[in-house]
Motif scaffolding. Structure first.
Motif, PDB file in Angstrom:
ATOM      1  N   SER A  59       0.737  -1.113   0.047  1.00  0.00           N
ATOM      2  CA  SER A  59       0.029   0.137  -0.125  1.00  0.00           C
ATOM      3  C   SER A  59       0.954   1.225  -0.107  1.00  0.00           C
ATOM      4  CB  SER A  59      -1.012   0.008   1.187  1.00  0.00           C
ATOM      5  OG  SER A  59      -1.869  -0.934   1.103  1.00  0.00           O
ATOM      6  N   THR A  60       0.386   2.225  -0.534  1.00  0.00           N
ATOM      7  CA  THR A  60       1.199   3.623  -0.650  1.00  0.00           C
ATOM      8  C   THR A  60       0.917   4.203   0.836  1.00  0.00           C
ATOM      9  OG1 THR A  60       0.571   3.880  -3.119  1.00  0.00           O
ATOM     10  CG2 THR A  60       1.306   5.805  -1.630  1.00  0.00           C
ATOM     11  N   MET A  61       2.127   4.541   1.485  1.00  0.00           N
ATOM     12  CA  MET A  61       2.242   5.169   2.656  1.00  0.00           C
ATOM     13  C   MET A  61       2.158   6.861   2.196  1.00  0.00           C
ATOM     14  SD  MET A  61       2.358   5.092   5.858  1.00  0.00           S
ATOM     15  CE  MET A  61       2.238   6.912   6.889  1.00  0.00           C
ATOM     16  N   GLY A 367      -8.522   0.426  13.822  1.00  0.00           N
ATOM     17  CA  GLY A 367      -7.240  -0.227  13.459  1.00  0.00           C
ATOM     18  C   GLY A 367      -7.004  -0.201  12.053  1.00  0.00           C
ATOM     19  N   GLN A 368      -7.374  -1.409  11.419  1.00  0.00           N
ATOM     20  CA  GLN A 368      -6.856  -1.500   9.877  1.00  0.00           C
ATOM     21  C   GLN A 368      -7.788  -0.643   9.005  1.00  0.00           C
ATOM     22  OE1 GLN A 368      -5.745  -5.277   8.788  1.00  0.00           O
ATOM     23  NE2 GLN A 368      -6.118  -4.741   6.710  1.00  0.00           N
ATOM     24  N   GLU A 369      -8.682  -0.268   9.664  1.00  0.00           N
ATOM     25  CA  GLU A 369      -9.715   0.717   8.960  1.00  0.00           C
ATOM     26  C   GLU A 369      -9.197   2.156   9.039  1.00  0.00           C
ATOM     27  OE1 GLU A 369     -12.003   0.339   6.072  1.00  0.00           O
ATOM     28  OE2 GLU A 369     -11.016  -1.559   6.084  1.00  0.00           O
ATOM     29  N   PRO A 370      -9.038   3.082   8.288  1.00  0.00           N
ATOM     30  CA  PRO A 370      -8.599   4.300   8.535  1.00  0.00           C
ATOM     31  C   PRO A 370      -9.241   5.425   9.140  1.00  0.00           C
ATOM     32  CG  PRO A 370      -9.077   4.133   6.281  1.00  0.00           C
ATOM     33  CD  PRO A 370      -9.473   2.882   7.000  1.00  0.00           C
ATOM     34  N   GLN A 398      -4.930   4.276   2.424  1.00  0.00           N
ATOM     35  CA  GLN A 398      -4.638   3.087   3.472  1.00  0.00           C
ATOM     36  C   GLN A 398      -3.920   3.053   4.402  1.00  0.00           C
ATOM     37  OE1 GLN A 398      -4.085   0.494  -0.070  1.00  0.00           O
ATOM     38  NE2 GLN A 398      -5.623  -1.009   0.902  1.00  0.00           N
ATOM     39  N   ASN A 399      -3.435   4.388   4.800  1.00  0.00           N
ATOM     40  CA  ASN A 399      -2.826   4.745   6.083  1.00  0.00           C
ATOM     41  C   ASN A 399      -3.766   4.086   7.451  1.00  0.00           C
ATOM     42  OD1 ASN A 399      -1.191   6.087   4.699  1.00  0.00           O
ATOM     43  ND2 ASN A 399      -0.952   7.952   5.957  1.00  0.00           N
ATOM     44  N   LEU A 400      -3.075   3.625   8.354  1.00  0.00           N
ATOM     45  CA  LEU A 400      -3.766   3.003   9.580  1.00  0.00           C
ATOM     46  C   LEU A 400      -2.936   3.420  10.648  1.00  0.00           C
ATOM     47  CD1 LEU A 400      -2.218   0.027  10.341  1.00  0.00           C
ATOM     48  CD2 LEU A 400      -3.189  -0.469   8.020  1.00  0.00           C
TER      49      LEU A 400
END
Length: 503
Positions: A59-61, A367-370, A398-400
């Motif tokens: 995923s792109t940070m 958590g894994q959802e932003p 998709q940052n988390l």
């Protein structure tokens, strides 16, 4: 976390040019993510928001990984970027050490962020990880690693009232997993709970999970070890908290269970959930793949109920929610007390937390959802998720963040404020910031023909966000700023700079 989507890393310097990333003239090395506010209603608790953004491999940070404090409007207050997207912080929050507020966090590399084929199960800490504590001046005052050959774990680091550190740690233990349906040359991904004296470094308490909990009760099949270097993540301990009467409350995601243990004997007093549950559950009270089990007053337990997708073959059990359960120790039942659903509904494969705020509100990290959300105490339900839903922040892409917290915090950096200046004919634009200063209310600007002949050209202009842009009717070319507190007192002074000339 779960089995991350694999792909190619895409961290490029150009990512910092994204409109979803902050860029500051006075602080050019800082590129925290920009966030969006979806909901911001009256009634939220006071405080700043603490997250530690990162993303999965492939995923792109967006922006940099690190520890980030924001105000409720999403403006950065303090950001400490890490050297690489493959290094992360977790569990970043305010705690107390020796009676003083401090920042505590884990730092290292989380398996599943650095490779499409990681050497350890997803979410395990890579060797070399550590915990750290910073004071109000943002100076690291303690660094700590796990004992007995275990690696400091991403999930939990608590400073107790006794000024000890209570934390989770992980170690791969060689084992024949064929009795469980796994490989003969396998490993248990074993966890321990450790308590260490922060002054002396002495190990005060050690609880070995494998010695007390049967791995056969895991909800993750032992055959899954073949996809993670023959390591079976049978337990996945993800929270520990002190309880009354010298007990510990421990959550194990891959057991679907929460354990209450006697610290003195190490014995399990009761188990909530999982294959050996001592409690029966009322309607809509069951949970799975949970995180962040906490004691609440009146024999209640709060947790983040992921209910989803923690292995490739695991379908969702339901939408994620913050969950508070009422325990009845006479009848050994667990009934639903409150729930906190996101609007719209989220399916969260990993991570997450529920924090009780001082005014009774509940703060949920997804958590894994932003997303990060705040609710009134009464909560809501799946049919009406907008009910009592006061606040919702969304990260870009998709940052988390493993967990999210809202805390009160006073930051008093000892390093000076930052300044940049641009000169246009007879006027200048000055940029002022002070990373981490919570007490700066306004800026004073000085200018002059030489560094030794500066005078005040702007007595006071209000601080706006992280960086304040100030139009100055002076050709300098030398400039300096003073940070002013709410009483107008100078609390910090920048270096003197020569403005960049623009024609």
């Amino acid at each position: 976390m779960d089995d991350f989507i694999s792909g190619k890393p895409s961290q490029k310097s150009s990512d910092n040019l994204s409109p979803q990333v902050w860029n500051f003239v006075s602080a050019p090395a800082l590129h925290p993510m920009k966030v969006t506010l979806n909901v911001n209603k009256p009634g939220t608790a006071p405080g700043l928001i603490f997250v530690a953004p990162y993303t999965a491999y492939g995923s792109t940070m967006i922006g940099q990984t690190g520890a980030l404090i924001m105000d409720q409007t999403g403006n950065p207050v303090w950001f400490r970027p890490l050297d690489s997207r493959y290094i992360q912080n977790t569990d970043f929050r305010v705690q107390f050490y020796e009676g003083e507020p401090v920042l505590a966090m884990w730092q290292g590399t989380i398996s599943g962020t650095q490779s499409a084929n990681p050497n350890l199960p997803a979410e395990d800490p890579e060797p070399g990880a550590y915990f750290q504590i910073m004071n109000q001046n943002y100076k690291v005052i303690k660094r700590l690693t796990a004992k007995k050959g275990f690696t400091s774990d991403v999930h939990e680091f608590i400073i107790t009232k006794r000024n000890t550190a209570l934390f989770t740690a992980v170690k791969q233990v060689p084992a024949d997993l064929t009795p469980y349906g796994g490989p003969a040359d396998g490993y248990f991904d074993n966890y321990s709970i450790q308590e260490v004296d922060l002054k002396t470094g002495q190990l005060l308490f050690f609880w070995d999970v494998l010695a007390h909990v049967d791995p056969a009760d895991s909800m993750i099949p032992a055959s899954s070890a073949t996809s993670s270097n023959n390591i079976w993540d049978c337990y996945h301990v993800n929270s520990v908290e002190e309880g009354p009467n010298n007990t510990l409350l421990i959550s194990m995601r891959n057991m679907w269970a929460i354990y209450n243990i006697d610290k003195k004997t190490g014995n399990i007093i009761w188990q909530l959930g999982g294959k050996q549950s001592d409690f029966t559950f009322g309607p809509n009270a069951t949970f799975s793949w949970q995180h962040d089990a906490r004691h609440r007053p009146g024999n209640r337990i709060s947790l983040f109920d992921d209910a989803c997708c923690a292995c490739p073959s695991c379908p969702p059990e339901g939408p994620a929610r913050g969950l508070i359960l009422q325990l009845d120790f006479q009848n050994m039942t667990a009934n639903l007390d409150r729930t906190y659903y996101h609007d719209p509904t989220l399916y969260v494969p990993s991570q997450g937390n529920v924090q009780k705020l001082p005014n009774g509100n509940q703060f949920v990290g997804w958590g894994q959802e932003p997303y990060v959300s705040e609710y009134t105490n009464a909560g809501n339900n799946e049919e009406d998720p907008s009910l009592n839903f006061l606040y919702d922040m969304q990260f870009p892409g998709q940052n988390l963040s493993y967990r999210a917290f809202k805390n009160k915090w006073v930051g008093l950096p000892l390093y000076p404020p930052s300044i940049a200046a641009e000169l246009f004919c007879k006027a200048a634009v000055v940029y002022a910031s002070w990373n981490g200063s919570t007490e700066t209310a306004a800026w004073q600007v000085l200018a002059g023909p030489t560094p030794y002949r500066l005078s005040v050209v702007i007595t006071s202009t209000p601080r706006t966000g992280f960086e304040t842009k100030i139009d100055v009717n002076s050709d300098g070319p030398y400039f300096q700023v003073n940070a002013l507190n709410s009483y107008g007192q100078v609390i910090g002074t920048s270096r003197i700079i020569r403005a960049r000339q623009f024609h």
